[in-house]
Design a protein around this motif. Structure first.
Motif, PDB file in Angstrom:
ATOM      1  N   THR A   5       0.821  -1.210   0.000  1.00 38.52           N
ATOM      2  CA  THR A   5       0.000   0.000   0.000  1.00 38.52           C
ATOM      3  C   THR A   5       0.857   1.262   0.000  1.00 38.52           C
ATOM      4  OG1 THR A   5      -0.156  -0.088   2.411  1.00 38.52           O
ATOM      5  CG2 THR A   5      -1.952  -1.092   1.155  1.00 38.52           C
ATOM      6  N   ALA A   6       0.240   2.367  -0.441  1.00 40.74           N
ATOM      7  CA  ALA A   6       0.908   3.672  -0.501  1.00 40.74           C
ATOM      8  C   ALA A   6       0.012   4.709   0.173  1.00 40.74           C
ATOM      9  CB  ALA A   6       1.193   4.061  -1.952  1.00 40.74           C
ATOM     10  N   PRO A   7       0.120   4.877   1.504  1.00 41.75           N
ATOM     11  CA  PRO A   7      -0.769   5.794   2.229  1.00 41.75           C
ATOM     12  C   PRO A   7      -0.699   7.233   1.738  1.00 41.75           C
ATOM     13  CG  PRO A   7       0.436   4.366   3.739  1.00 41.75           C
ATOM     14  CD  PRO A   7       1.050   4.169   2.397  1.00 41.75           C
ATOM     15  N   GLU A   8       0.446   7.628   1.148  1.00 43.90           N
ATOM     16  CA  GLU A   8       0.597   9.016   0.697  1.00 43.90           C
ATOM     17  C   GLU A   8      -0.316   9.357  -0.471  1.00 43.90           C
ATOM     18  OE1 GLU A   8       3.999   6.584  -1.193  1.00 43.90           O
ATOM     19  OE2 GLU A   8       2.813   6.625   0.658  1.00 43.90           O
ATOM     20  N   TYR A   9      -0.944   8.354  -1.075  1.00 43.48           N
ATOM     21  CA  TYR A   9      -1.875   8.600  -2.193  1.00 43.48           C
ATOM     22  C   TYR A   9      -3.334   8.481  -1.749  1.00 43.48           C
ATOM     23  CZ  TYR A   9       2.116   8.459  -5.326  1.00 43.48           C
ATOM     24  OH  TYR A   9       3.306   8.735  -5.963  1.00 43.48           O
ATOM     25  N   TRP A  10      -3.577   8.554  -0.461  1.00 42.95           N
ATOM     26  CA  TRP A  10      -4.937   8.428   0.046  1.00 42.95           C
ATOM     27  C   TRP A  10      -5.850   9.522  -0.527  1.00 42.95           C
ATOM     28  CZ3 TRP A  10      -8.361  11.378   2.922  1.00 42.95           C
ATOM     29  CH2 TRP A  10      -9.453  10.682   3.460  1.00 42.95           C
ATOM     30  N   PHE A 138     -10.821  -2.370  -7.433  1.00 43.48           N
ATOM     31  CA  PHE A 138      -9.793  -2.949  -6.567  1.00 43.48           C
ATOM     32  C   PHE A 138      -8.942  -1.879  -5.873  1.00 43.48           C
ATOM     33  CE2 PHE A 138     -10.908  -5.689 -10.073  1.00 43.48           C
ATOM     34  CZ  PHE A 138     -11.292  -6.841  -9.402  1.00 43.48           C
ATOM     35  N   LEU A 139      -9.400  -0.640  -5.944  1.00 45.21           N
ATOM     36  CA  LEU A 139      -8.636   0.456  -5.338  1.00 45.21           C
ATOM     37  C   LEU A 139      -8.876   0.566  -3.839  1.00 45.21           C
ATOM     38  CD1 LEU A 139      -6.607   2.520  -6.282  1.00 45.21           C
ATOM     39  CD2 LEU A 139      -8.486   4.060  -6.876  1.00 45.21           C
ATOM     40  N   GLY A 140      -9.928  -0.085  -3.355  1.00 47.45           N
ATOM     41  CA  GLY A 140     -10.182  -0.100  -1.916  1.00 47.45           C
ATOM     42  C   GLY A 140     -10.959   1.106  -1.432  1.00 47.45           C
ATOM     43  N   ASN A 141     -11.229   1.105  -0.105  1.00 52.95           N
ATOM     44  CA  ASN A 141     -11.925   2.240   0.517  1.00 52.95           C
ATOM     45  C   ASN A 141     -11.159   2.670   1.753  1.00 52.95           C
ATOM     46  OD1 ASN A 141     -12.507   0.188   2.301  1.00 52.95           O
ATOM     47  ND2 ASN A 141     -14.706   0.595   2.404  1.00 52.95           N
ATOM     48  N   ASP A 142     -11.819   3.342   2.680  1.00 50.34           N
ATOM     49  CA  ASP A 142     -11.126   3.897   3.838  1.00 50.34           C
ATOM     50  C   ASP A 142     -10.542   2.856   4.776  1.00 50.34           C
ATOM     51  OD1 ASP A 142     -11.618   6.360   2.910  1.00 50.34           O
ATOM     52  OD2 ASP A 142     -13.087   6.962   4.424  1.00 50.34           O
ATOM     53  N   GLU A 143     -10.885   1.595   4.568  1.00 50.52           N
ATOM     54  CA  GLU A 143     -10.345   0.555   5.443  1.00 50.52           C
ATOM     55  C   GLU A 143      -8.881   0.250   5.153  1.00 50.52           C
ATOM     56  OE1 GLU A 143     -12.422  -3.069   5.781  1.00 50.52           O
ATOM     57  OE2 GLU A 143     -14.254  -2.180   6.614  1.00 50.52           O
ATOM     58  N   VAL A 144      -8.442   0.539   3.924  1.00 51.39           N
ATOM     59  CA  VAL A 144      -7.060   0.231   3.536  1.00 51.39           C
ATOM     60  C   VAL A 144      -6.477   1.410   2.767  1.00 51.39           C
ATOM     61  CG1 VAL A 144      -7.401  -2.269   3.433  1.00 51.39           C
ATOM     62  CG2 VAL A 144      -7.824  -0.878   1.403  1.00 51.39           C
ATOM     63  N   ALA A 145      -5.157   1.533   2.802  1.00 50.41           N
ATOM     64  CA  ALA A 145      -4.482   2.527   1.976  1.00 50.41           C
ATOM     65  C   ALA A 145      -4.496   2.058   0.521  1.00 50.41           C
ATOM     66  CB  ALA A 145      -3.049   2.725   2.470  1.00 50.41           C
ATOM     67  N   PRO A 146      -4.322   2.974  -0.435  1.00 49.11           N
ATOM     68  CA  PRO A 146      -4.365   2.586  -1.848  1.00 49.11           C
ATOM     69  C   PRO A 146      -3.285   1.558  -2.190  1.00 49.11           C
ATOM     70  CG  PRO A 146      -4.462   4.970  -1.605  1.00 49.11           C
ATOM     71  CD  PRO A 146      -4.150   4.427  -0.257  1.00 49.11           C
ATOM     72  N   PRO A 147      -3.646   0.477  -2.885  1.00 57.44           N
ATOM     73  CA  PRO A 147      -2.648  -0.525  -3.282  1.00 57.44           C
ATOM     74  C   PRO A 147      -1.729   0.015  -4.384  1.00 57.44           C
ATOM     75  CG  PRO A 147      -4.881  -1.419  -3.343  1.00 57.44           C
ATOM     76  CD  PRO A 147      -5.001   0.054  -3.224  1.00 57.44           C
ATOM     77  N   ASP A 272      -2.437  15.206   4.676  1.00 55.43           N
ATOM     78  CA  ASP A 272      -1.832  14.078   5.375  1.00 55.43           C
ATOM     79  C   ASP A 272      -2.674  12.827   5.176  1.00 55.43           C
ATOM     80  OD1 ASP A 272      -0.882  16.170   8.152  1.00 55.43           O
ATOM     81  OD2 ASP A 272       0.224  15.660   6.331  1.00 55.43           O
ATOM     82  N   ALA A 273      -2.027  11.706   5.038  1.00 52.89           N
ATOM     83  CA  ALA A 273      -2.733  10.427   4.896  1.00 52.89           C
ATOM     84  C   ALA A 273      -3.064   9.877   6.274  1.00 52.89           C
ATOM     85  CB  ALA A 273      -1.877   9.437   4.129  1.00 52.89           C
ATOM     86  N   PRO A 274      -4.313   9.574   6.562  1.00 50.67           N
ATOM     87  CA  PRO A 274      -4.659   9.002   7.858  1.00 50.67           C
ATOM     88  C   PRO A 274      -4.077   7.602   8.012  1.00 50.67           C
ATOM     89  CG  PRO A 274      -6.540   8.929   6.387  1.00 50.67           C
ATOM     90  CD  PRO A 274      -5.472   9.708   5.672  1.00 50.67           C
ATOM     91  N   ALA A 275      -3.818   7.231   9.249  1.00 53.23           N
ATOM     92  CA  ALA A 275      -3.272   5.894   9.519  1.00 53.23           C
ATOM     93  C   ALA A 275      -4.295   4.833   9.138  1.00 53.23           C
ATOM     94  CB  ALA A 275      -2.901   5.775  10.984  1.00 53.23           C
ATOM     95  N   ARG A 276      -3.828   3.756   8.560  1.00 54.38           N
ATOM     96  CA  ARG A 276      -4.709   2.675   8.129  1.00 54.38           C
ATOM     97  C   ARG A 276      -4.112   1.332   8.544  1.00 54.38           C
ATOM     98  NH1 ARG A 276      -8.252   5.352   8.289  1.00 54.38           N
ATOM     99  NH2 ARG A 276      -9.298   6.554   6.661  1.00 54.38           N
ATOM    100  N   PRO A 277      -4.974   0.365   8.893  1.00 58.36           N
ATOM    101  CA  PRO A 277      -4.457  -0.964   9.222  1.00 58.36           C
ATOM    102  C   PRO A 277      -3.942  -1.663   7.967  1.00 58.36           C
ATOM    103  CG  PRO A 277      -6.855  -0.953   9.177  1.00 58.36           C
ATOM    104  CD  PRO A 277      -6.425   0.472   9.051  1.00 58.36           C
ATOM    105  N   ALA A 278      -3.190  -2.712   8.170  1.00 59.46           N
ATOM    106  CA  ALA A 278      -2.669  -3.481   7.035  1.00 59.46           C
ATOM    107  C   ALA A 278      -3.821  -4.094   6.237  1.00 59.46           C
ATOM    108  CB  ALA A 278      -1.747  -4.580   7.553  1.00 59.46           C
ATOM    109  N   ALA A 279      -3.607  -4.234   4.944  1.00 58.11           N
ATOM    110  CA  ALA A 279      -4.634  -4.818   4.083  1.00 58.11           C
ATOM    111  C   ALA A 279      -4.815  -6.285   4.417  1.00 58.11           C
ATOM    112  CB  ALA A 279      -4.245  -4.656   2.626  1.00 58.11           C
TER     113      ALA A 279
END
Length: 468
Positions: A5-10, A138-147, A272-279
């Motif tokens: 994942t790449a949290p900086e692209y949230w 497959f880009l995900g939602n707020d539960e995970v950072a962007p893959p 800022d990218a919010p903290a996210r749990p691991a996918a």
């Protein structure tokens, strides 16, 4: 997997998803408002007739099992509702798996429409929306950072859109290599916009600069999408600026807007990218499997792109998962328009009382200034441009259009700006004539107020009436 994942692209993902939902909304709205006259049960190219001869494996669609105008309308308006919900952020309120299913729904609905849309849905931006929409699942939602892998697939798609369009120009019309295509294009493009007249009258040296800049943007800049930041973001920003220039110069449905949408995830926004749990593991496995499939399916589009016999806007699988793109490999030097006219006279005469049908977007009355419709797509207006290039493009549907005008068909007349005949008094005869159109000069515009000057060329269709 930390690299997954790449949290900086949230923020980039969020903006992309909202914008894509907006394009979906326009696409479904276009389908809902136009389908009855085009592909409905009494349309010019009816869906039931199409599915009777084309099997499911070649055109997967809900309507292969059952079709009715009511069902189609329900699907189109349901697509509008789902797109609106995604635009409002409904996917963020759902578990990851449910959000993915929600994004899959508009893709499946629009695939069902495109695969039975025939000529009316043969434009490259239809496949582009489907390919973009499938990757977005497959880009995900707020539960995970962007893959990272999905972000790469979006850049890969943007690369193919731009680089393929650049190659088709270099291999096509010589005017692209001579930097002279824009001496004609703004005047002869399918549907001019309100500023196209002014773009046409820009100094010719500036037109050369425009073409040269286009070549750089489409043939050089796409490679920078795969470089580290901030270079990749700068490349995406340059593409966005170029597409906005095209938005101002004409009406190309949602092609330019969707290209802009594709460039958004490559931009790193300052938020800022919010903290996210691991996918979750199932999500990682699924994303990697889909990525491998899409890269494998890319072989044929890439081979086509590199071929000397490159073709534009081709789908290589019935699900439109990976496609090839391109536009305006050749540019017309002269603009022709088919003008449809009707008369109430029992016996049609050349000098009779012929009244012209006015379309919403395509040129007709020389004094009527073009309007901005994009990203909304006026499908009949676009196909009338092709019909003027060659009657072969109009063969499957033109006679049906004339028949509907002779009947004063309500759904068909809704596609037009104005009908010259009252609803209870249809014309007795309809004819079509071919005219050459050109933009007026500054002096002619001041003297006449007309943005077009037209010259009669020939009869396109002789006076026709309904057979009892």
């Amino acid at each position: 997997m930390e690299w997954f994942t790449a949290p900086e692209y949230w923020t980039g993902r969020l903006v992309f998803q909202k914008a894509l939902a907006g394009v979906y909304l326009v696409a479904f709205l276009t389908a809902a408002r136009q389908f009855r006259a085009l592909i409905g049960e009494r349309g010019m190219l009816p869906v039931p007739r199409f599915v009777a001869r084309v099997p499911f494996r070649r055109a997967p669609s809900l309507f292969q099992w059952r079709y009715s105008d009511r069902l189609f309308a329900g699907c189109a308006w349901a697509g509008c509702a789902v797109a609106g919900a995604l635009l409002a952020g409904a996917d963020a309120l759902l578990p990851l798996w449910a959000a993915m299913l929600l994004w899959l729904l508009p893709w499946a609905l629009y695939l069902s429409i495109v695969n039975v849309g025939q000529t009316w849905y043969g434009f490259g931006w239809e496949s582009l929306l489907l390919e973009t929409g499938f990757v977005a699942v497959f880009l995900g939602n707020d539960e995970v950072a962007p893959p990272v892998v999905v972000l790469f697939l979006l850049r890969w798609l943007l690369f193919r859109v731009e680089f393929g369009a650049g190659l088709i120009k270099l291999r096509g019309d010589a005017c692209w290599r001579k930097l002279t295509c824009l001496d004609h294009h703004h005047e002869t493009q399918p549907m001019p916009g309100p500023l196209s007249w002014f773009f046409h009258h820009l100094p010719r040296p500036l037109h050369r600069v425009e073409v040269a800049a286009n070549h750089v943007t489409q043939l050089v800049v796409p490679f920078l999408l795969f470089t580290p930041q901030p270079v990749a973001a700068a490349a995406a920003a340059l593409m966005i600026v170029t597409q906005l220039w095209l938005v101002l110069s004409g009406n190309f449905a949602w092609l330019n807007w969707l290209t802009i949408v594709l460039a958004l995830p490559a931009v790193r926004f300052p938020a800022d990218a919010p903290a996210r749990p691991a996918a979750p593991l199932w999500y990682e496995v699924l994303v990697l499997a889909v990525a491998a499939l899409l890269l494998a399916l890319s072989c044929r589009p890439v081979a086509n792109m590199l071929s000397r016999h490159q073709v534009m806007n081709r789908s290589f699988d019935p699900l439109h998962l990976v496609n090839t793109y391109g536009a305006f490999g050749s540019v017309s030097r002269v603009r022709y328009e088919v003008v449809l006219e009707g008369t109430a006279d029992e016996v049609p005469r050349e000098d009779g009382d012929w009244r012209a049908y006015e379309f919403k977007g395509k040129p007709g009355d020389p004094r009527r200034w073009p309007r901005q419709f994009a990203p909304y797509h006026l499908r009949l207006d676009w196909m009338m441009w092709f019909a003027a290039l060659s009657p072969g493009y109009a063969g499957p549907w033109f006679s049906a259009l004339v028949e509907r005008l002779l009947e004063n068909d309500r759904d068909t007349l809704r596609l037009l700006r104005r009908s010259p005949f009252p609803s209870n008094a249809p014309p007795r005869h309809v004819r079509a004539r071919l005219f050459r159109y050109r933009y007026t000069t500054w002096r002619e515009l001041r003297e006449t107020g007309a943005c077009w000057e037209r010259t009669y060329v020939r009869e396109y269709l002789p006076p026709t009436r309904l057979v009892s």
